[in-house]
Design a protein around this motif. Structure first.
Motif: not given
Length: 646
Positions: A555, A558-561, A589, A591, A601, A603
């Motif tokens: 992450s 504000n982004w995550n994988w 994935f 944000t 959010s 996803n």
């Protein structure tokens, strides 16, 4: 499959090695977002796992099944429709207590819960307790227990959130949460609706096209699910030392009974089940110095309708009273005592008459620090059930911190405990076949845990290893004796090890988190009381020896994988066949977009990336690759000014 598993675990260990090197200079602390309930602290030697807020949010549109499958090495026996049961450490579903804010909600007729009907969306905290906790929670908790909790949050003003998920196979989930609190009052309401048509394609290995010499491609025809529910909570501070609460949870669950592959292709009488559950708990707590007094009343109503046959309904009513007293400075330790009473009235078409049952439990729990680095607990419980001998279930635990400094700890735990399971109403009263002379199942549990944590101002690394041994006597099994009849037929021994590791590091402004869990379980029948042949050392049905999962999360801002892998080993089936093991890969994935104090959010998740054809149960189809899009809107910016002191 084994090649993919090897590559994934290799990548995990390699990333952990990199992260561990970073810990000497810079790391990020993993905060344990756990709230310990009033009784949990007395389990000094036991292993527990509390899902953190990130894990709960990632699976908020799913049920408890998906949460456990993705993050813990605990076997869930399930189909693709609406049925899933949990099996801790090789035990049966009847050996797990499912607790809603301290009240056991397992079915009194079946003896267990369908955990596919437990939505993560409704709960603030979900905690897993490994091993026996009968000394604290009574019947059922032989293999483990699951705790579904909600906690008050004062002075948060008005907040609301909405979630909408769209998924493959005509599936969707929507939920809404609305709440308000000030320094004395909190009200929260949560509601959800979940629907799945589950009309996916699959390779039907029960039907073969002999002209082409291959199995046919089929479509699931009877696995739809439709669930909705609502949970309301009220907390009120009568004074700074006294507060009361009220919780009401209603659920309406409907699902078709998924047919096996052969029946799915050739047709037949498709079936369905409708369940309704009403769970209510209310009480108050009062604090006065070292003393604490708590009491609550509860009511649970369960109703089941099979195939819309209204003259063959199954229902139970359970009335509950709990009274607890705690002294935090009793004999230089922490002491709690109390009683739990329940009165049960089933109404089942297949029972002879209308049996009723009263249960009374008396317990005393004691926790003390023997040294600065050593805590010990001794818990005693005596349980009385109508027409049964009382059950005495003590437990003893030690928690020893061998090493503790500013950046690492090394901890050892040991626990020994007795446990029991009262036979279900179906076991005793079902006609034909019920056996009122059944004995309670009894367990003797031992476990040894060790945990090491390394952390500083930029990161952390945690690793743990556990050994467990469970001996279960008087195991109940339905046996064909002209009619199927339950008997105390077995003595079973379960043993194994569990391994877990997690790390979080900061690398080039990215936060990299990794985790791996693995369990090895041997579950064997050691004695038969009805002159049946033993299983010749074979593993008990649907108990994989090897079970594991791993994940990597990356992450930035504000982004995550996220990518996860789960492996389920071979299992023996009712037909003495061996189901091959399978590896599943999933990824997501997303944000978070912040707008003042509000948040949006988004996803995107892909399950079963490899499109693996697998069977969790013999000849029951499971979905291939599938997708989920999730949207969440949170409103948190409406505050109410309050000058009162908290």
């Amino acid at each position: 499959m084994s090649r993919f598993l090897f590559i994934f675990l290799y990548c995990f260990l390699f990333l952990n090695f990199i992260g561990f090197g970073q810990l000497l200079d810079s790391t990020i602390v993993l905060k344990e977002l756990s709230i310990v309930s009033s009784k949990d602290r007395y389990l000094a030697g036991s292993k527990t796992k509390t899902f953190d807020s990130i894990q709960l949010n990632s699976e908020s549109g799913e049920n408890l099944t998906e949460l456990i499958n993705h993050f813990l090495p605990i076997y869930i026996k399930q189909d693709a429709g609406g049925l899933a049961t949990i099996r801790f450490r090789g035990t049966s579903p009847n050996h797990t207590a499912i607790m809603f804010n301290g009240i056991n909600i397992n079915s009194l007729t079946l003896g267990h819960s369908n955990i596919s009907n437990l939505p993560n969306f409704l709960f603030d905290e979900i905690k897993i307790q490994y091993g026996s906790s009968s000394s604290l929670y009574g019947s059922d908790a032989i293999g483990g227990s699951v705790h579904l909790n909600n906690n008050p949050t004062w002075n948060s003003g008005f907040n609301a959130s909405f979630q909408q998920d769209f998924a493959s196979f005509n599936s969707y989930f929507n939920g809404i949460k609305v709440g308000f609190s000030n320094s004395r009052f909190q009200y929260t309401i949560k509601a959800y609706h979940q629907k799945k048509k589950n009309n996916f394609s699959f390779l039907n290995t029960a039907v073969k096209d002999f002209e082409r010499n291959k199995f046919i491609t089929d479509t699931v025809r009877n696995a739809a699910v439709s669930n909705y529910g609502i949970l309301q909570e009220i907390y009120y501070k009568i004074s700074e030392k006294t507060f009361s609460f009220f919780k009401l949870w209603y659920e309406d669950n409907w699902h078709q009974i998924q047919p096996n592959m052969s029946a799915n292709y050739y047709g037949g009488g498709f079936e369905e089940i409708k369940d309704k559950h009403l769970r209510f708990i209310s009480g108050f707590k009062h604090y006065s110095g070292q003393h604490k007094f708590a009491t609550d009343i509860g009511y649970i109503s369960d109703y089941e309708l099979y195939n819309k046959v209204y003259d063959q309904t199954i229902s139970t009513n359970n009335y509950i009273l709990n009274v607890n007293y705690t002294n935090s400075s009793f004999l230089n330790g922490d002491f709690q005592s109390g009683t739990s009473c329940s009165y049960i009235t089933p109404k089942v078409y297949a029972y002879n008459g209308l049996p009723k049952e009263a249960r009374f439990d008396f317990f005393a729990l004691y926790l003390r620090s023997l040294l600065d680095c050593l805590n010990a607990s001794l818990n005693l419980r005596e349980s009385f059930v109508s027409n049964y001998k009382s059950q005495f279930t003590p437990s003893f635990g030690l928690d020893y911190t061998m090493l503790k400094s500013s950046n690492h700890t090394l901890n050892f735990k040991f626990a020994a405990s007795k446990s029991y399971k009262t036979p279900t109403f179906n076991d005793r009263f079902w006609n034909p076949g019920g056996n009122p002379n059944l004995l309670s199942e009894k367990g003797m549990n031992y476990e040894l845990n060790t945990n090491y944590k390394l952390y500083n101002n930029v990161g952390s690394f945690k690793i743990g290893l556990s050994y467990f041994l469970i001996n279960i006597n008087n195991l109940i099994q339905w046996v064909n004796m002209d009619v199927w009849r339950p008997l105390n037929v077995k003595k079973v021994r379960n043993s194994g090890i569990e391994f877990n590791a997690e790390s979080a590091v900061n690398i080039l402004k990215f936060i990299l988190s990794t985790g791996v869990n693995y369990s090895y379980t041997k579950s064997r029948e050691t004695k038969s009381y009805n002159n049946q042949n033993l299983s010749n050392g074979k593993q008990l049905m649907y108990t994989p020896e090897h079970l594991g999962n791993a994940f990597i999360s990356l992450s930035r801002k504000n982004w995550n994988w996220f990518i996860s892998s789960s492996y389920t080993g071979e299992r023996n089936t009712e037909t003495y066949k061996i189901l091959e093991g399978y590896l599943l890969l999933n990824t997501s994935f997303g944000t978070n977009l912040n707008m003042r104090n509000n948040q949006l959010s988004v996803n995107f998740k892909v399950n079963n990336i490899l499109n693996k054809a697998y069977q969790n149960q013999e000849l029951y189809a499971m979905p291939g690759i599938n997708y989920v899009v999730s949207l969440k809107i949170s409103i948190n910016n409406i505050k109410v000014k309050n000058n009162e002191k908290n």
